[in-house]
Design a protein around this motif. Structure first.
Motif, short mmCIF file in Angstrom:
data_model
loop_
_atom_site.label_atom_id
_atom_site.label_comp_id
_atom_site.label_asym_id
_atom_site.label_seq_id
_atom_site.Cartn_x
_atom_site.Cartn_y
_atom_site.Cartn_z
N ARG A 1 4.25 -11.29 -82.08
CA ARG A 1 3.63 -11.57 -80.78
C ARG A 1 2.74 -12.80 -80.93
NH1 ARG A 1 3.94 -7.21 -77.25
NH2 ARG A 1 4.47 -5.25 -78.24
N ALA B 1 10.05 2.75 -80.17
CA ALA B 1 9.56 1.37 -80.11
C ALA B 1 10.59 0.40 -79.53
CB ALA B 1 9.15 0.90 -81.51
N ARG C 1 13.27 1.44 -77.35
CA ARG C 1 14.03 2.05 -76.26
C ARG C 1 14.35 0.98 -75.20
NH1 ARG C 1 11.02 6.08 -75.66
NH2 ARG C 1 12.37 7.49 -76.82
N LEU D 1 11.25 -11.81 -66.77
CA LEU D 1 10.43 -10.93 -65.93
C LEU D 1 8.98 -11.37 -66.11
CD1 LEU D 1 10.54 -8.34 -64.14
CD2 LEU D 1 9.98 -7.06 -66.21
N ALA E 1 -2.03 -2.17 -65.37
CA ALA E 1 -0.99 -2.04 -66.38
C ALA E 1 -0.11 -0.82 -66.13
CB ALA E 1 -1.63 -1.95 -67.76
N TYR E 2 -0.60 0.11 -65.31
CA TYR E 2 0.12 1.36 -65.07
C TYR E 2 0.09 1.63 -63.57
CZ TYR E 2 -1.18 1.56 -69.99
OH TYR E 2 -1.37 1.25 -71.30
N GLY E 3 1.21 2.08 -63.03
CA GLY E 3 1.20 2.31 -61.59
C GLY E 3 2.39 3.13 -61.13
N VAL F 1 7.78 0.56 -61.35
CA VAL F 1 8.00 -0.50 -62.34
C VAL F 1 8.35 -1.78 -61.61
CG1 VAL F 1 9.29 -1.17 -64.39
CG2 VAL F 1 8.98 1.25 -63.85
N PRO F 2 7.57 -2.84 -61.78
CA PRO F 2 7.96 -4.10 -61.15
C PRO F 2 9.19 -4.69 -61.84
CG PRO F 2 6.00 -4.40 -62.50
CD PRO F 2 6.36 -2.95 -62.59
N PHE G 1 -0.28 -6.34 -74.74
CA PHE G 1 0.89 -5.44 -74.61
C PHE G 1 1.26 -4.73 -75.90
CE2 PHE G 1 1.45 -8.95 -71.51
CZ PHE G 1 1.16 -8.22 -70.37
N PRO H 1 4.62 2.43 -66.79
CA PRO H 1 3.91 1.34 -67.46
C PRO H 1 4.46 -0.02 -67.06
CG PRO H 1 5.57 2.25 -68.93
CD PRO H 1 5.65 3.06 -67.65
N ASP H 2 3.62 -1.02 -67.16
CA ASP H 2 4.11 -2.39 -67.02
C ASP H 2 5.27 -2.57 -68.00
OD1 ASP H 2 2.99 -5.43 -66.17
OD2 ASP H 2 4.22 -5.33 -67.97
N PRO H 3 6.38 -3.16 -67.55
CA PRO H 3 7.57 -3.24 -68.44
C PRO H 3 7.37 -4.13 -69.65
CG PRO H 3 7.95 -4.39 -66.37
CD PRO H 3 6.64 -3.70 -66.22
N HIS H 4 6.26 -4.84 -69.74
CA HIS H 4 6.02 -5.65 -70.93
C HIS H 4 5.38 -4.86 -72.06
CE1 HIS H 4 6.38 -8.53 -67.59
NE2 HIS H 4 7.03 -9.25 -68.49
N ILE H 5 5.02 -3.62 -71.78
CA ILE H 5 4.46 -2.78 -72.86
C ILE H 5 5.65 -2.18 -73.62
CG2 ILE H 5 2.93 -0.87 -73.44
CD1 ILE H 5 1.55 -1.29 -70.72
N ASP H 6 6.01 -2.81 -74.71
CA ASP H 6 7.23 -2.44 -75.43
C ASP H 6 7.27 -0.97 -75.83
OD1 ASP H 6 8.77 -5.08 -76.13
OD2 ASP H 6 6.65 -5.52 -76.40
N ARG I 1 8.57 1.37 -72.97
CA ARG I 1 9.65 0.91 -72.09
C ARG I 1 10.58 2.10 -71.81
NH1 ARG I 1 10.78 -3.28 -74.66
NH2 ARG I 1 9.68 -4.70 -73.27
#
Lengths: 671, 671
Positions: A404, A566, A568, A618, A627-629, A632-633, B339, B560-565, B568
């Motif tokens: 990262r 990790a 998925r 994306l 970060a959570y909602g 999923v966008p 993330f 979760p935000d889809p960038h949180i590996d 996912r």
């Protein structure tokens, strides 16, 4: 930072001096092949560097760079940091005045380098290299105590007393590496001062830790492997039995665990025989397992061998990365639980990769099973090959599968694990010297002989000259593997009745073919390629036969078991034995690597040999958004094809963010 | 292991002795509210325990257990381990003979316990508790050096010298906690020997580390927060200025970093003002930020306050767990990259949760923004509430969101981070005493007053009696929150023109309603409930008005935000402020928790208050099967509905494997 790392050559007998471009003759005073692992109890053995000689190609270039750059680089750094001077200080009785340099285990790095130099000298016959070896060896031998104890950090004026910290003192660990270096010397050159010093040290260990002694074991396994092989090389079973004693003593929580860690860290929580999977510090667990295979083989302990085989299978299928890397945790450099395989904090220590090859190799030698060799190939190409820079002078300690951010390069020595760039050197420098000794002896893993059969295990451009069933056999192997899947094997010499050849078809090579041409190829002879399945292909070949093995090298999508949290919803890509990755420098701005999604069905081989895959982006959320909602966008935009490169080539264009596993685009999720 | 942890009461003046069921009168010799954070430069403040008093309910029970069990439990453990005796040893000059017990920072645990005891005494007025406080305080004060230095590990016979290891010695860290304890005492009881000792220590710090001194700062921030609040409580700006000096000195790599870690570990890599996000050791980063808010507020440093606000937003949206937990890495107890939020190795130290509440609270007091209070609620309910057992005598140090395997309970003290079970005590025991002081002062976070307005922040059954705009106001709040979403607020006393009330509608509470009844409720008065949006609801209320707030408590799926590996393709479930989880004991055998997939659309509230979700099982692969391959195996079988429980209630039925995030079943992926 200029440094003079030349060591004056000593006058001494120099054996096996020859034109380094020719295979040197085995030194006169040794018998049998010069291999790291060799036992009459094993049904097969590798080929030594007089029998299998790389001629350029992927591994040949690695081995040459190791010889010309990596070995001198390691020597220079250890001189610079005073790790070699540590021995002089002990020899000269100056320990009270001059504190020990480096961590308590740095003796072992010098020994691993000696082992590398010994194997490399057997390969090159370079007299200057041998002189360097002897000079260094002399300094080490001079530091040995009269009773055989040898350590620069303990037991002398101003130092803690011998074995006062078995948990973390690493004294037996260091001696194990001394024994492995001595095995390399004994099998390549014969008895010499280093071998004598090792024998004296091993006798000291047997006295101090033998069955009648008060007990004790080392927090870092290694002495087991060292003693077992030294027992093989010297023919003295006492050493093997001492190694077995160390294995049997372990697992009863007798070692005080390190601060904030537990007995599982160094495998003192459960006896090895009762274990179902490897855990704790990965290098410790794997060195212990490797030594235990040696012991089980030599002492005929079938239950132990069976337990180790089971441990290998569960560990490989549930605690191992796609790269072959092992070790999921930074906190203790350890294995995680089953399926705990984070990519961004994948530890995958280089030494754990090498140690896993040691275990797999021993299990292959004992069982002949192809899966061990497949795992060695995966680990060699994706942990070992990438852990050293193409120039040979910088190293990864941790081999993460997801970097990262691009990271920043810091001045060497680096603390230990840095995943953003290869470092010149580390405070904990186990990996560079481990790479050096592995590459110096790499040929020994590439083919094996057993009763009446020669098996080709790791494909590479090389010449093989050995005896099979008592008869001389010579082959030439030519290939641009792993860049190309075509492997040509010319049988140059074989007994009249032919030689039984065994070829490994890697597990990933569905659709491989063999074309056999020549006067003697038996049932395989054909004017058109014959399809062969993954596993072993056995055939009988005669002199002047030519075989052409064609392994399918199209890039392929590889999906993880869905229980690996990790990754998925992600996919990785491979080509031949090489895992691929996407680096941020190959992502067109303004898209961020972390925004990339891919459709695995679009992976494509380019004419250039590159691999590409169709990508979408994306967008990252704005800082401050939730970060959570409740939903999923998902609104990816097309990015176009991006280029994937071999994982082992990462970070060669400067630091870069990097991913092996990429999230699948929504359109591709049915894959 | 029976231990006598009674401390003989001392004879001494006992203030505020009263019936513990009644709100005690504020002690005579203090002025103003007794709060952990209070500054004339802040536009608002919390309510102290004479102003807001829990009456049973979720937090009231927690606070009572804290008082009756947790505080004595901490005291007993610290007596047992010799951490309190450390002070006696210094006072009696026995340091050369008796080695310091525990890690170098254990003084701070005693101070945090003193702080807890001070707040708790203000709440209960229990004379026995005060006597215990005074006896303990006397032992501490007796260990102070003549010049104000106070530490049991450094600076005395046989010990390392003062400030010889600023990086890891924790001396200033410990003094910071002493100052916070003294603030609690000063604001609840007034000047006393502990306050005097703190003043002397603070003066010592200003002399030793002041602008004219040679410099230096502490590897673990805390002294900043301690000095800043002590400056407020004593009205002495020198302390605030010294705190500012420590903040300004930090970030220039002047502290030698710990072995194998870097300067980022203790935030000495980048000055706080230049930072965009928090990194390194989470508790260190958050304590530093909390102290910096205090300094920015009191010294009018708008740029610093703005930087901290930006850091909070990026950290909360990219480096924070659904639970509010912070800290992704075990290796350094630190934040990860953006993330990087693994669930199985989520560190989420209890102290980091508490520290994040400290920062959020200070930012709320400075800005009035509702998002800070929302984050406090999330963290209180999902980190703090679950970090202590329902019985009050066992603690989580790490608050992971995924417990792989059931783990095994080991004898206390536990090393540090154990995620399988709450431990009685730890070698590194920062968390239990931090919980104790937080729960003892919890009321102060539950409501606030500002110019002419009373804001209700955390809903709980409580009585409020305070002054708003100079006029007395009394409310009674009754609720079974968080189990139920109905909150009844009876206005018992208010000025004739009414009182401005502000109610927080949590960000998750879409569809909340208010029903207002009574003689004086203004525009809200209605015969039917009125819908209110998340955020603040402002209204004017009069005596004898009754408000009924109804927060929607149906269980909901959170993605979760889809960038949180790490998560996912997964979903979590929440109900009100509580994050839910699935424990292995609620998964019907033979299915393993790790095999469970769920369809988020099937989440349902049961009449019992339980929550269930429809589950499928995807069988674990056999050991030995390939972990990576050309296709994802997907053949889940129906398991039926499984029960989800509040995350804070986990591991209350014995150890258990546990997941917060659950993979979505293939059928539900369009969610």
């Amino acid at each position: 930072m200029p440094v003079d790392h030349t060591i004056p050559p000593t006058e001494g007998p120099s054996s096996a001096v020859s034109d380094p471009t020719e295979v040197p003759a085995p030194p006169a005073d040794t018998h049998g092949p010069a291999l790291p692992v060799l036992s009459p109890a094993l049904p097969r053995r590798g080929l030594d560097s007089t029998e299998l000689r790389f001629r350029g190609g992927f591994w040949g270039r690695h081995q040459d760079t190791n010889s010309s750059v990596t070995i001198p680089h390691c020597l220079a750094w250890m001189e610079r940091l005073g790790w070699i001077e540590n021995f002089d200080v002990v020899a000269q009785g100056r320990t009270a005045a001059r504190p020990h340099a480096g961590f308590e285990f740095v003796d072992s790095e010098v020994y691993k380098l000696l082992e590398a130099m010994a194997w490399d000298f057997h390969r090159t016959g370079d007299p200057a290299a041998d002189a360097t070896f002897r000079a260094l060896s002399d300094r080490i031998v001079a530091a040995q105590d009269a009773d055989g104890y040898l350590n620069t950090c303990y037991g002398h004026d101003g130092q803690a007393s011998r074995y006062s910290n078995l948990s973390l003192g690493h004294e037996l660990y260091c001696l194990g590496h001394l024994l492995q270096a001595a095995v390399a010397r004994l099998r390549t050159v014969g008895d010499d001062p280093l071998v004598e010093a090792a024998r004296s040290a091993a006798d000291h260990v047997c006295r101090r830790f033998g069955p009648e002694a008060p007990g004790g074991l080392c927090g870092h396994p290694e002495i087991e492997m060292g003693l077992a092989e030294f027992g093989r090389a010297t023919g003295d079973i006492r050493y093997t039995e001492q190694a077995e004693l160390f294995v049997r003593r372990r697992g009863f929580r007798t070692l005080p665990p390190p601060v904030l860690l537990g007995s599982d860290y160094f495998q003192d929580d459960v006896p090895l025989l009762s274990r179902t999977v490897w855990s704790g510090h990965a290098v410790r667990a794997l060195y212990l397992a490797a030594g235990a295979v040696d012991i089980a083989v030599d002492l005929g302990d079938h239950a132990l061998l069976e337990a180790l085989d089971g441990q290998w299978h569960r560990t490989v299928s549930r605690r191992t990365y796609l790269t072959g890397g092992m070790g999921s945790r930074y906190a203790d450099e350890g294995f995680g639980e089953d399926f705990e395989l984070p990519t961004d904090r994948a530890y995958c220590e280089t030494c754990a990769g090498i140690a896993s090859i040691m275990v797999s190799w021993r299990l292959y030698l004992a069982t002949g099973s192809v899966e061990f060799v497949d795992q060695i190939e995966r680990t060699l190409h994706n942990v070992v090959a990438g852990a050293v820079s193409s120039e040979g002078n910088a190293f990864f300690y941790a081999n993460t599968l997801h970097q990262r951010g691009e990271g920043t390069v810091t001045e060497p020595p680096s603390p230990r694990a840095n995943s953003a760039f290869r470092a010149e050197w580390f405070d904990v420098a186990c990996c560079p010297t481990n790479i050096a000794r592995t590459l110096a002896s790499l040929g020994s893993y590439s083919a094996s002989v057993e009763d009446g059969r020669l098996a080709l295990l790791q494909y590479a451009t090389c010449e093989i000259r050995t005896e099979v069933g008592g008869a001389p056999v010579a082959l030439a192997e030519n290939t641009d593997y792993p860049h190309d899947g075509r492997i040509r094997i010319d049988v140059e010499e074989a007994p009249k009745q032919g030689v039984d050849l065994r070829l490994r078809i890697p597990s990933w090579a569905e659709g491989a073919t063999i074309l056999a041409e020549g006067p003697g190829v038996g049932d395989l002879r054909s004017s058109s390629p014959r399809r062969v399945d993954p596993g072993w292909v056995d055939l009988r070949a005669h002199a002047h036969d030519r075989l052409e093995l064609l392994l399918p090298m199209s890039a392929r999508a590889t999906f993880p078991d869905p229980h690996i949290d990790a990754v998925r919803g992600c996919v990785a890509f491979e080509r031949g034995p090489q895992v691929l990755c996407l680096e941020s420098c190959d992502v067109p701005p303004p898209t961020d690597l972390e925004e990339i999604l891919v459709d695995p069905s679009t992976v494509a081989d380019r004419a250039s040999g590159d691999v590409s895959v169709g990508a979408w982006g994306l967008p990252l959320p704005h800082a401050g958004s939730a970060a959570y909602g409740p939903a999923v966008p998902r609104e990816p935009h097309p990015v176009g094809p991006v280029t994937l490169i071999p994982y082992s080539d990462r970070a060669e264009r400067g630091t870069s963010a990097m991913r092996v596993f990429l999230p699948c685009s929504p359109s591709s999720e049915a894959s």
